[in-house]
Design a protein around this motif. Structure first.
Motif, PDB file in Angstrom:
ATOM      1  N   ASP A 170       4.711  11.480  -5.951  1.00 60.58           N
ATOM      2  CA  ASP A 170       5.840  12.402  -5.784  1.00 60.58           C
ATOM      3  C   ASP A 170       7.138  11.676  -5.459  1.00 60.58           C
ATOM      4  N   GLN A 171       7.037  10.637  -4.645  1.00 56.37           N
ATOM      5  CA  GLN A 171       8.228   9.922  -4.183  1.00 56.37           C
ATOM      6  C   GLN A 171       7.908   8.429  -4.077  1.00 56.37           C
ATOM      7  N   PRO A 172       8.149   7.645  -5.151  1.00 58.48           N
ATOM      8  CA  PRO A 172       7.890   6.201  -5.077  1.00 58.48           C
ATOM      9  C   PRO A 172       8.650   5.562  -3.918  1.00 58.48           C
ATOM     10  N   ARG A 173       8.028   4.584  -3.322  1.00 55.74           N
ATOM     11  CA  ARG A 173       8.608   3.926  -2.150  1.00 55.74           C
ATOM     12  C   ARG A 173       9.574   2.831  -2.574  1.00 55.74           C
ATOM     13  N   ALA A 174      10.605   2.669  -1.801  1.00 51.23           N
ATOM     14  CA  ALA A 174      11.607   1.635  -2.080  1.00 51.23           C
ATOM     15  C   ALA A 174      11.038   0.234  -1.862  1.00 51.23           C
ATOM     16  N   ASP A 175      10.022   0.109  -1.004  1.00 53.84           N
ATOM     17  CA  ASP A 175       9.472  -1.216  -0.717  1.00 53.84           C
ATOM     18  C   ASP A 175       8.395  -1.657  -1.713  1.00 53.84           C
ATOM     19  N   GLY A 176       8.171  -0.884  -2.766  1.00 55.19           N
ATOM     20  CA  GLY A 176       7.303  -1.311  -3.857  1.00 55.19           C
ATOM     21  C   GLY A 176       5.881  -0.816  -3.788  1.00 55.19           C
ATOM     22  N   ILE A 177       5.218  -0.947  -4.919  1.00 52.83           N
ATOM     23  CA  ILE A 177       3.847  -0.449  -5.041  1.00 52.83           C
ATOM     24  C   ILE A 177       2.872  -1.289  -4.223  1.00 52.83           C
ATOM     25  N   GLY A 178       3.149  -2.579  -4.082  1.00 55.37           N
ATOM     26  CA  GLY A 178       2.286  -3.428  -3.264  1.00 55.37           C
ATOM     27  C   GLY A 178       2.238  -2.963  -1.818  1.00 55.37           C
ATOM     28  N   ALA A 179       3.381  -2.546  -1.304  1.00 52.82           N
ATOM     29  CA  ALA A 179       3.420  -2.040   0.071  1.00 52.82           C
ATOM     30  C   ALA A 179       2.609  -0.756   0.203  1.00 52.82           C
ATOM     31  N   ALA A 180       2.640   0.075  -0.834  1.00 55.47           N
ATOM     32  CA  ALA A 180       1.859   1.319  -0.804  1.00 55.47           C
ATOM     33  C   ALA A 180       0.366   1.014  -0.828  1.00 55.47           C
ATOM     34  N   VAL A 181      -0.063   0.099  -1.687  1.00 53.42           N
ATOM     35  CA  VAL A 181      -1.478  -0.286  -1.726  1.00 53.42           C
ATOM     36  C   VAL A 181      -1.861  -0.967  -0.409  1.00 53.42           C
ATOM     37  N   ALA A 182      -0.950  -1.753   0.152  1.00 50.07           N
ATOM     38  CA  ALA A 182      -1.210  -2.372   1.453  1.00 50.07           C
ATOM     39  C   ALA A 182      -1.469  -1.305   2.516  1.00 50.07           C
ATOM     40  N   ASP A 183      -0.697  -0.218   2.470  1.00 55.14           N
ATOM     41  CA  ASP A 183      -0.917   0.880   3.417  1.00 55.14           C
ATOM     42  C   ASP A 183      -2.303   1.501   3.227  1.00 55.14           C
ATOM     43  N   VAL A 184      -2.715   1.658   1.972  1.00 56.50           N
ATOM     44  CA  VAL A 184      -4.058   2.190   1.697  1.00 56.50           C
ATOM     45  C   VAL A 184      -5.109   1.267   2.309  1.00 56.50           C
ATOM     46  N   LEU A 185      -4.959  -0.041   2.116  1.00 56.14           N
ATOM     47  CA  LEU A 185      -5.932  -0.986   2.677  1.00 56.14           C
ATOM     48  C   LEU A 185      -5.931  -0.943   4.202  1.00 56.14           C
ATOM     49  N   SER A 186      -4.771  -0.735   4.796  1.00 57.65           N
ATOM     50  CA  SER A 186      -4.704  -0.614   6.256  1.00 57.65           C
ATOM     51  C   SER A 186      -5.419   0.646   6.736  1.00 57.65           C
ATOM     52  N   VAL A 187      -5.271   1.744   5.997  1.00 61.59           N
ATOM     53  CA  VAL A 187      -5.979   2.982   6.343  1.00 61.59           C
ATOM     54  C   VAL A 187      -7.488   2.763   6.232  1.00 61.59           C
ATOM     55  N   VAL A 188      -7.916   2.106   5.162  1.00 60.59           N
ATOM     56  CA  VAL A 188      -9.343   1.832   4.963  1.00 60.59           C
ATOM     57  C   VAL A 188      -9.884   1.002   6.123  1.00 60.59           C
ATOM     58  N   ARG A 189      -9.158  -0.022   6.510  1.00 55.55           N
ATOM     59  CA  ARG A 189      -9.620  -0.860   7.616  1.00 55.55           C
ATOM     60  C   ARG A 189      -9.688  -0.053   8.920  1.00 55.55           C
ATOM     61  N   ARG A 190      -8.664   0.751   9.171  1.00 59.93           N
ATOM     62  CA  ARG A 190      -8.659   1.577  10.394  1.00 59.93           C
ATOM     63  C   ARG A 190      -9.828   2.549  10.396  1.00 59.93           C
ATOM     64  N   LYS A 191     -10.066   3.187   9.254  1.00 62.33           N
ATOM     65  CA  LYS A 191     -11.179   4.145   9.175  1.00 62.33           C
ATOM     66  C   LYS A 191     -12.516   3.422   9.365  1.00 62.33           C
ATOM     67  N   HIS A 192     -12.607   2.203   8.891  1.00 60.64           N
ATOM     68  CA  HIS A 192     -13.830   1.431   9.110  1.00 60.64           C
ATOM     69  C   HIS A 192     -14.021   1.145  10.601  1.00 60.64           C
ATOM     70  N   GLU A 193     -12.940   0.780  11.263  1.00 61.31           N
ATOM     71  CA  GLU A 193     -13.032   0.498  12.696  1.00 61.31           C
ATOM     72  C   GLU A 193     -13.399   1.752  13.491  1.00 61.31           C
ATOM     73  N   GLU A 194     -12.902   2.904  13.043  1.00 59.15           N
ATOM     74  CA  GLU A 194     -13.165   4.162  13.751  1.00 59.15           C
ATOM     75  C   GLU A 194     -14.554   4.716  13.467  1.00 59.15           C
ATOM     76  N   SER A 195     -14.994   4.598  12.200  1.00 58.99           N
ATOM     77  CA  SER A 195     -16.218   5.322  11.841  1.00 58.99           C
ATOM     78  C   SER A 195     -17.106   4.601  10.833  1.00 58.99           C
ATOM     79  N   GLN A 196     -16.999   3.267  10.784  1.00 61.01           N
ATOM     80  CA  GLN A 196     -17.864   2.499   9.888  1.00 61.01           C
ATOM     81  C   GLN A 196     -17.763   2.962   8.437  1.00 61.01           C
ATOM     82  N   LEU A 197     -16.542   3.066   7.941  1.00 62.32           N
ATOM     83  CA  LEU A 197     -16.280   3.500   6.572  1.00 62.32           C
ATOM     84  C   LEU A 197     -17.008   2.644   5.544  1.00 62.32           C
TER      85      LEU A 197
END
Length: 162
Positions: free
Chosen positions: A46-73
């Motif tokens: 809906d709204q591409p980020r000014a900091d680029g697609i790599g930063a968006a994928v980096a955010d996804v990876l950070s969410v995945v890591r956090r969810k793993h730490e919280e609940s063994q994703l």
């Protein structure tokens, strides 16, 4: 399943008051774990980020890591993937989510290509599939090796696709 019952603090009979069976429990866990990633990618379309697609994928990876730490994703994801190979209901739900993630990411890639942030000589759909493929690889490494093993990956993907 015994670990799940213990974590919930409920007996198996009580858990099955809320779910028809093991498949429904697995679907609910998978959908919960994917919800935030789906929202991130949908927002990117809906709204591409000014900091680029790599930063968006980096955010996804950070969410995945956090969810793993919280609940063994990681291990849970591997179990759901295995179940999806034998269970058409789980496979269908998983496929729908993956198709939506790819479509949202492809739309974002098209926007970045139009703005000159990504090369136009690669198909937006192919780039989206490639970027999505990174996520299960990180999840598998979380399942096998733990959170320390994926340290620095969000920063690496952001550096590769500024």
């Amino acid at each position: 399943m015994q670990d799940l019952f213990a974590e919930a603090g409920l007996s198996s009979g009580s858990v099955y008051l809320y779910f028809a069976g093991k498949d429904d429990i697995m679907l609910a866990i998978a959908e919960e774990n994917m919800r935030e990633v789906l929202a991130l990618l949908h927002g990117l379309a809906d709204q591409p980020r000014a900091d680029g697609i790599g930063a968006a994928v980096a955010d996804v990876l950070s969410v995945v890591r956090r969810k793993h730490e919280e609940s063994q994703l990681g291990p849970m994801s591997v179990l759901v993937w295995a179940e999806a190979l034998r269970n058409p209901k789980i496979a269908g739900t998983f496929n729908e989510s993956l198709i939506q993630m790819r479509a949202d990411l492809a739309e974002a890639v098209r926007s970045y290509q139009a703005a000159g942030g990504l090369p136009k000589d690669a198909s937006a759909d192919a780039v989206a599939k490639l970027l999505i493929a990174i996520v299960p690889g990180v999840i598998l490494q979380l399942a096998l090796f733990g959170t320390d093993d994926v340290a620095g990956m969000p920063e690496a993907v952001a550096a590769l696709w500024p």
